[in-house]
Each structure stands twice: as structure tokens, then as C-alpha cells.
Write a protein that holds these residues in place. Sequence first.
Motif, PDB file in Angstrom:
ATOM      1  N   GLY A   1      30.459  97.414  73.599  1.00 48.76           N
ATOM      2  CA  GLY A   1      29.979  98.803  72.971  1.00 48.76           C
ATOM      3  C   GLY A   1      31.197  99.884  73.318  1.00 48.76           C
ATOM      4  N   THR A   2      30.444 100.908  73.553  1.00 47.94           N
ATOM      5  CA  THR A   2      31.263 102.450  73.887  1.00 47.94           C
ATOM      6  C   THR A   2      31.628 102.294  75.269  1.00 47.94           C
ATOM      7  OG1 THR A   2      29.110 103.437  74.287  1.00 47.94           O
ATOM      8  CG2 THR A   2      30.177 103.194  71.722  1.00 47.94           C
ATOM      9  N   SER A   3      31.140 101.461  76.058  1.00 53.37           N
ATOM     10  CA  SER A   3      31.295 101.511  77.519  1.00 53.37           C
ATOM     11  C   SER A   3      32.559 100.840  78.270  1.00 53.37           C
ATOM     12  CB  SER A   3      30.235 101.132  78.448  1.00 53.37           C
ATOM     13  OG  SER A   3      29.965  99.615  78.351  1.00 53.37           O
ATOM     14  N   GLY A   4      33.410 100.269  77.138  1.00 48.70           N
ATOM     15  CA  GLY A   4      34.559  99.805  77.537  1.00 48.70           C
ATOM     16  C   GLY A   4      35.020  98.502  76.606  1.00 48.70           C
ATOM     17  N   SER A   5      35.716  97.522  77.325  1.00 49.02           N
ATOM     18  CA  SER A   5      35.814  96.273  76.248  1.00 49.02           C
ATOM     19  C   SER A   5      36.221  95.093  77.175  1.00 49.02           C
ATOM     20  CB  SER A   5      37.113  96.589  75.521  1.00 49.02           C
ATOM     21  OG  SER A   5      38.080  96.652  76.253  1.00 49.02           O
ATOM     22  N   TYR A   6      36.056  93.897  76.686  1.00 48.92           N
ATOM     23  CA  TYR A   6      36.636  92.761  77.731  1.00 48.92           C
ATOM     24  C   TYR A   6      38.182  92.860  78.070  1.00 48.92           C
ATOM     25  CZ  TYR A   6      32.286  90.293  76.760  1.00 48.92           C
ATOM     26  OH  TYR A   6      30.956  89.833  76.854  1.00 48.92           O
ATOM     27  N   VAL A   7      38.316  92.471  79.293  1.00 45.33           N
ATOM     28  CA  VAL A   7      39.512  92.475  79.997  1.00 45.33           C
ATOM     29  C   VAL A   7      40.566  91.482  79.060  1.00 45.33           C
ATOM     30  CG1 VAL A   7      40.881  91.702  81.917  1.00 45.33           C
ATOM     31  CG2 VAL A   7      38.960  93.039  82.488  1.00 45.33           C
ATOM     32  N   PRO A   8      41.485  91.709  78.531  1.00 40.69           N
ATOM     33  CA  PRO A   8      42.453  90.676  77.902  1.00 40.69           C
ATOM     34  C   PRO A   8      42.419  89.417  78.432  1.00 40.69           C
ATOM     35  CG  PRO A   8      43.675  93.108  77.945  1.00 40.69           C
ATOM     36  CD  PRO A   8      42.458  93.129  78.866  1.00 40.69           C
ATOM     37  N   GLY A   9      42.137  88.567  77.576  1.00 43.78           N
ATOM     38  CA  GLY A   9      41.898  87.116  78.152  1.00 43.78           C
ATOM     39  C   GLY A   9      40.769  86.570  78.494  1.00 43.78           C
ATOM     40  N   THR A  10      39.783  87.418  78.543  1.00 43.82           N
ATOM     41  CA  THR A  10      38.506  87.093  78.734  1.00 43.82           C
ATOM     42  C   THR A  10      37.566  87.416  77.603  1.00 43.82           C
ATOM     43  OG1 THR A  10      37.743  89.324  79.764  1.00 43.82           O
ATOM     44  CG2 THR A  10      38.799  87.434  81.422  1.00 43.82           C
ATOM     45  N   THR A  11      36.393  86.708  77.612  1.00 41.78           N
ATOM     46  CA  THR A  11      35.434  86.869  76.651  1.00 41.78           C
ATOM     47  C   THR A  11      33.862  86.502  77.258  1.00 41.78           C
ATOM     48  OG1 THR A  11      35.591  84.362  76.090  1.00 41.78           O
ATOM     49  CG2 THR A  11      36.919  85.807  74.670  1.00 41.78           C
ATOM     50  N   GLY A  12      32.917  86.984  76.511  1.00 43.48           N
ATOM     51  CA  GLY A  12      31.609  86.901  76.829  1.00 43.48           C
ATOM     52  C   GLY A  12      31.283  85.300  76.554  1.00 43.48           C
ATOM     53  N   GLY A  13      30.402  84.918  77.487  1.00 50.60           N
ATOM     54  CA  GLY A  13      29.905  83.308  77.220  1.00 50.60           C
ATOM     55  C   GLY A  13      29.131  83.028  78.337  1.00 50.60           C
ATOM     56  N   HIS A  14      28.940  81.707  78.368  1.00 46.89           N
ATOM     57  CA  HIS A  14      27.897  81.146  79.219  1.00 46.89           C
ATOM     58  C   HIS A  14      28.174  79.822  79.181  1.00 46.89           C
ATOM     59  CE1 HIS A  14      25.622  79.483  76.050  1.00 46.89           C
ATOM     60  NE2 HIS A  14      24.762  78.843  77.001  1.00 46.89           N
ATOM     61  N   ARG A  15      27.837  78.833  80.598  1.00 47.00           N
ATOM     62  CA  ARG A  15      28.035  77.503  80.729  1.00 47.00           C
ATOM     63  C   ARG A  15      26.983  77.049  81.625  1.00 47.00           C
ATOM     64  NH1 ARG A  15      30.894  76.520  85.272  1.00 47.00           N
ATOM     65  NH2 ARG A  15      32.110  77.906  86.035  1.00 47.00           N
ATOM     66  N   ALA A  16      26.383  75.850  81.369  1.00 48.95           N
ATOM     67  CA  ALA A  16      25.481  75.205  82.254  1.00 48.95           C
ATOM     68  C   ALA A  16      26.174  75.005  83.810  1.00 48.95           C
ATOM     69  CB  ALA A  16      24.979  74.101  81.694  1.00 48.95           C
TER      70      ALA A  16
ATOM     71  N   PHE B   1      21.221  88.077  82.125  1.00 46.79           N
ATOM     72  CA  PHE B   1      22.162  88.828  81.572  1.00 46.79           C
ATOM     73  C   PHE B   1      23.328  89.374  82.526  1.00 46.79           C
ATOM     74  CE2 PHE B   1      19.819  92.161  83.701  1.00 46.79           C
ATOM     75  CZ  PHE B   1      20.892  93.176  83.781  1.00 46.79           C
ATOM     76  N   VAL B   2      24.438  89.547  81.960  1.00 44.78           N
ATOM     77  CA  VAL B   2      25.666  89.997  82.626  1.00 44.78           C
ATOM     78  C   VAL B   2      26.486  90.960  81.911  1.00 44.78           C
ATOM     79  CG1 VAL B   2      27.805  89.494  83.822  1.00 44.78           C
ATOM     80  CG2 VAL B   2      25.860  87.786  83.942  1.00 44.78           C
ATOM     81  N   THR B   3      26.777  92.073  82.679  1.00 45.76           N
ATOM     82  CA  THR B   3      27.369  93.282  81.868  1.00 45.76           C
ATOM     83  C   THR B   3      28.500  93.870  82.615  1.00 45.76           C
ATOM     84  OG1 THR B   3      27.108  95.028  80.215  1.00 45.76           O
ATOM     85  CG2 THR B   3      25.778  95.008  81.918  1.00 45.76           C
ATOM     86  N   ALA B   4      29.467  94.690  82.422  1.00 47.09           N
ATOM     87  CA  ALA B   4      30.448  95.406  83.218  1.00 47.09           C
ATOM     88  C   ALA B   4      30.978  96.544  82.472  1.00 47.09           C
ATOM     89  CB  ALA B   4      31.233  94.369  83.809  1.00 47.09           C
TER      90      ALA B   4
ATOM     91  N   ASP C   1      24.084  99.523  74.649  1.00 47.96           N
ATOM     92  CA  ASP C   1      23.473  98.234  74.913  1.00 47.96           C
ATOM     93  C   ASP C   1      24.100  97.073  74.493  1.00 47.96           C
ATOM     94  OD1 ASP C   1      20.983  96.850  75.368  1.00 47.96           O
ATOM     95  OD2 ASP C   1      19.840  97.425  73.619  1.00 47.96           O
ATOM     96  N   SER C   2      25.018  96.788  75.286  1.00 48.20           N
ATOM     97  CA  SER C   2      25.926  95.598  74.917  1.00 48.20           C
ATOM     98  C   SER C   2      26.052  94.574  76.518  1.00 48.20           C
ATOM     99  CB  SER C   2      27.312  95.855  74.696  1.00 48.20           C
ATOM    100  OG  SER C   2      26.971  96.915  73.413  1.00 48.20           O
TER     101      SER C   2
END
Length: 497
Positions: free
Chosen positions: A242-257, A196-199, A61-62
Amino acid sequence: MTRALHAEWTKFRTVRGWMLGAVGAALASVLFLLVGTVSSNEHPGDVSALPVGPGGEAVNDSFSFVHRTLTGDGSLTVPVTALTGVLSDPDGAPDSTTRGLTPWSKAGIIVKRNLTQGSPYAAVMATGAHGVRMQHDFVHDRATDLTGVPSAVAPQWLRLVRDGKTVTGYHSADGVHWTEIASVAVPGDAVQAGLFVTAPAAVQTAGAGSSPATATAAFGQPVLTGAWRDDWAYTQVGGGAGTSGSYVPGTTGGHRASGDGFTVTGAGDIAPVVGGPALGPAFTVETFLIGTFIGLIVVGVVAVQFSTSEYRRGLLGLTLAATPRRGRVLGAKALVVAGVAFTVGAAAAAVSLPLGRARARAAHFAVLTVPTEEQLRAVLGTGLLLAATAVLALSLGVLLRRSATAITALVAVTVLPYLLALGGMLPAGPAGWLLRLTPAAGFAVQQTLPRHDHVLSVYTPATGYFPLPPWGGLAVLGAWALLAPAAASLVLRRRDA
């Protein structure tokens, strides 16, 4: 029959070696768990407990969440105008990436009871390769007829409507003509709702590994109706992927208008935890029952000797003189060994589960939570597994008469297929057929690892998955345990004692 059963039980309990063998089978199962799992110095880092969903199952649940509070009835409508992704390239240089989406990358709208991982939810989403879906409470997934990946020229419109505790999902290709998907219950008064967005990680089926993935979605202007409060806020639910992976190096979660809408980037998953490469450093019920096949061998040896000893010592004639109906004698012997084996198996499993959990946590490993009824099925199923195997072993002893030959045959049709299939020594196809046709199929009754079509993993025997459902696998063993005594009874009636 009662007299024959009493006589056979008296024989069994008065032979010290057989009683010690039964106790030894239970101890061997538990001791193998203790020596066959990790020690506390093999994984020194702390591992957080896995979130638990509404049904008691372990869940991922991430996700990245742009949300507001919905205090009563209301609706949220938004177009998804783009869904793109970045994957770590498993064949490239370190930290190399490639553009692409994992099949279950998700971008959509969600109504969630609160921001706590594992809380109930309902969501409508666009996916990387499976069209628009509606999912709720992690294990429920519904497909729609809206396929493809959203784009600026072909956006996918999503809508959630809350009426009391009922949330209804809709989809549209043009924002005008809407199709209802389903209605589900999401408890709570003030709930969190938004984009929401997840991968989930990309699964490498050949190497049974995975590599990080990140997804980014563009949303048009959200349209709200009803009782909303607060401004839009951003939360990384779960604090990472969470347990289903991680962010690709150089990327982070976030948002922008982005104009009147938002661009959101995320990784992780909203789904039940399954086995295979995605499981990570976690123990399962199956891990705690790993000693079963040792106990099964010991029980099998005892059952074989229970039938062959009378041939070896020339006592079968006396038994048949006391009980002339030979089928009744065999039936009584089968009931005795089945009862003893069931008790041994169920008791060993009941002890192994809490002992295994304590050992795993002491070693800083997470434990894959499963519903209580699944654990109970695994415990009782282990008893039935050993009981059916004991009857099979007894029958082999009658058919073959020699202990060594019967024990070898038992190991060849039960333990060997189990080790070959789950040990990864055979390709997935032959391994699957072994676990469909041989008595080793019965081990499926212990399986609690979930398998879901909306979670991509490597569902093969080598990663802990049986081709048959739990009771289906036990039924195969049960068929063997019925046919073998029938053959043994026929031979016993026709052959000189």
C-alpha cells in the motif's frame, strides 16, 4: 450602529477598486491553485484511489492475512512466539538490508468484516516497540501493560471473542490469566478472522524519507471456538504494502505451516493515512487551498486602503462629524471588511476543493480523502481566516496611517511566518513557535492532515503539520484580531483626525 454600518458599506461598494480587489482576491486564490499544482504530464502513471475507512478518512489497509470465516459467535486464541524484521539500509549499498523492526510492525489476530480494504475491523497485536495494543477501525488505538517483543521464552497470548456484533480483545503473558482490553462493534454476519502481519516503512526523520520494511511473526497453534467454516486461507490484503511502504527487496508476503502454528511475513500497515514521507503521490485539502495566502494578501491590501484612504484624502473628519463616536466608526469598518473577506475566503475555498480534486485526478494523483465535516471546517475556516486577517489589516492601517507601511507590517506578521515555517526554511522548533505566536497560526484552521500517535511520520511544519489544532490556531489569530482593533480604537480616540 446600523447607520454607521450602512455608511461604511456604501463607501466600500461604491469604490470600484475595492470591489474589484475583493473579486480579485477570490480569483487569485483559485488561479494560484491552477498554476501551482501539477499538470497532467508530470505524473503519467495511474495512481489507485486510497481506501476509505468507516469514518470517511483515507487509510492504509495492506497486510498478510491467514484467515477463516466466522459465521456467528466464536473466539480465536493464539500465542505470538516471535516477531522479527528486515529493513532496507538507507545508508548502505543498493538493495542492502539490515535486521530490525519498525516501531509499529504488527503481528496479531484480527476480525474484519470482509477482505475489502477499508472495511471495519478489530485487532489485538504485538508490535515492534509499543507492546501489545488493541486497535479498531484504523483511528482507534489502546495500549496495554504487556510490553516488549514476543519471543519463544516470553510469548504474548492474544484473544478475540465475538458475541453478536461485539468483539472483545484480551491479552495474557502466560495463556492462563487473561486481561480484557476493550469491546468494540464490528458489523457483518460472516466475517473474516485470523492471523495477520504488517510492517510500515521506516521513517528517516533527518531526510524526511522512508525505506521499505518487512516483518515476520511466528504463531503457535490457533485455538478456535464457535461457528467457523472453511479451511485456513492466505490473502495479501491490498495486493502489496500500500501507501505505507513496500516489501524489502528480496522479500515477499506469505505464510507457511510451522508445527501446529504458522509463520507469516508481511509489509504495509493497517492505519489512517497521514502526511509526511508516508503520504506519497497524493494530494490533500491543504494542497487545494494553497492559494489562500495570495487571496489573503489581496484582501489585506483592500482592508488597509479602506482605513488609510480617508487619512490620505482628508475625509476622516467628515466621517467623524457624521458619526462622532469613533469606536463605532471603526467597528462598522471592521464588520464590513470582515464580511467581505469571509465571503471571499469561503467562496474561493468552496470552488478550490472540487476544482483541485478534478485537477489531481486528471494528473493521475490520488486524493487524500477526509470526512465531509473536515472539508466543511476547512472551507468555513478559510473564510474566518481571511475575515480575521482583514480586521487585523484594517487596524494596522488605522495605527500606522500609511498604506505601504501597514501592508508591509501585515505581510511580516502573517504571510512571512507562514512561508518560513511551512517552506522548511527554519528548523522545526523555531517554525513551531512562529505558528504558535504569530497571526500565521490561523492557517491551522485549514489543516485536515491527520496526526495519530500510532502512525509514525514526521509531524513538523515543513511536512504540513501545525503545532496547534485547527480551532486553536484560529484562536491565536482571533486574539490578534481583537487586540489590534482595541489598540486602533484607543489611538483613534486620542489622535487628531
